[in-house]
Design an enzyme around this catalytic site. Structure first.
Site, PDB file in Angstrom:
ATOM      1  CG  ASP A  18      26.827   3.954  10.958  1.00 48.67           C
ATOM      2  OD1 ASP A  18      25.616   3.461  11.228  1.00 48.67           O
ATOM      3  OD2 ASP A  18      27.119   4.866   9.784  1.00 48.67           O
ATOM      4  CB  SER A  19      26.038   0.953   7.347  1.00 47.26           C
ATOM      5  OG  SER A  19      25.344   2.239   7.365  1.00 47.26           O
ATOM      6  CB  CYS A  52      23.869   1.151  12.133  1.00 48.08           C
ATOM      7  SG  CYS A  52      23.437   0.952  10.571  1.00 48.08           S
ATOM      8  CB  CYS A  74      18.899   7.925  10.138  1.00 48.51           C
ATOM      9  SG  CYS A  74      20.078   7.875   8.762  1.00 48.51           S
ATOM     10  CG  HIS A 113      23.747   9.587   7.647  1.00 52.67           C
ATOM     11  ND1 HIS A 113      23.881   8.254   7.983  1.00 52.67           N
ATOM     12  CD2 HIS A 113      24.574   9.591   6.572  1.00 52.67           C
ATOM     13  CE1 HIS A 113      24.806   7.661   7.380  1.00 52.67           C
ATOM     14  NE2 HIS A 113      25.396   8.436   6.439  1.00 52.67           N
ATOM     15  CD  GLU A 170      27.030   8.328   3.546  1.00 52.01           C
ATOM     16  OE1 GLU A 170      27.241   7.664   2.488  1.00 52.01           O
ATOM     17  OE2 GLU A 170      27.004   7.643   4.762  1.00 52.01           O
TER      18      GLU A 170
END
Length: 277
Positions: free
Chosen positions: A9-10, A72, A196, A198, A162
């Site tokens: 993942d990024s 991702c 996504c 996140h 984040e």
């Protein structure tokens, strides 16, 4: 020789995918690579995402992985096809490239999303890069050609997560803004996909902002079920994946920062090693 399943993942979001995969398949070895030094991917060009993703996949191959999951959405949208079609034979010279596989998170989701909708109208919440790629629209068309698909880019959501703001009142405005914009495209939308990795951390706020009785899908469980099916259909790949229940974590940025944040996404303490690319 250990031959773990690689999960890329990024940044941190792919840990929500890994968490669900480990729950389904705890016996396998896994190595997670987060390219935190170059995140976010969602706002970057196709060429840049492809270059970064290819580089990280090559490292995972060199680390012994036979199978790599691009956990991702942006990497799956912008890099997976080229890596699968152009790079696998040459990506890891001397490592028997044709016997290696790279999978993404978009196809498993699009194969089943239509099964959740009663109205035939679904909404996609994603990064700008994923929305611009039209990957979900194209892939859903293959499996559910009659499904109406609506998309909304949510550029503030990843930074909110984040930066630890996902549970705070300040996030409410941005969540409500994008959910309302998506629902305004069609009142018949009855299924929302969090496209996504996140976004599951914002799930409670998304539920509050969305209409009642709407179905909200996170990808972790779907991808995990798809991997179980994939390994059962490809015993030759399954046989090459080592099974000692080991987990390792790599980051291209600060290990202290990664370990602190990763624990939130993964749900248990994480201790990572630094990878210089």
């Amino acid at each position: 020789m250990t031959q773990p399943i690689g999960v890329f993942d990024s940044g941190y979001g792919g840990l929500t995918i890994l968490r669900d995969i480990v729950r389904k398949l705890p016996q396998y070895d896994y190595v997670y690579l987060g390219d935190n030094a170059r995140t976010p991917y969602g706002t970057r060009s196709f060429d840049t995402v492809y270059h970064y993703t290819r580089e990280c996949v090559q490292h995972l191959f060199e680390a012994g992985c036979r199978l790599v999951i691009l956990a991702c959405n942006t990497a799956s949208a912008k890099a997976l096809r080229n890596i699968q079609q152009l790079d696998l034979p040459t990506l890891a010279p001397g490592l028997d490239g044709p016997d290696r596989r790279v999978l993404g998170v978009i196809r498993p989701t699009t194969e089943v999303i239509g099964n959740y909708s009663k109205t035939g109208y679904v909404g996609i919440l994603a990064t700008r890069g994923t929305v611009t790629s039209e990957s979900y629209v194209v892939e859903i068309e293959k499996f559910f050609p009659d499904l109406a698909v609506f998309q909304e880019a949510c550029p503030m959501w990843v930074p909110l997560v984040e930066n630890g703001e996902y549970a705070n009142p300040g996030a409410d405005y941005f969540v409500e803004q994008h959910v309302n914009r998506l629902m305004a495209q069609s009142p018949e939308i009855d299924t929302l996909l969090l496209a996504c990795t996140h976004y599951p951390l914002l799930l409670d706020k998304i539920r509050e902002a969305a209409p009642p009785n709407i179905t909200i899908l996170s990808q972790g469980g779907i991808v995990a079920d798809s991997l179980v099916d994939y390994l059962s259909r490809h015993p030759e790949i399954d046989a090459q994946c080592s099974k000692h229940g080991q987990r390792s974590f790599l980051t291209t940025d600060s290990t202290d920062d990664f370990d602190r944040q990763a624990t939130i996404f993964y749900g248990e303490p994480v201790r990572s090693s630094h990878l210089a690319l």
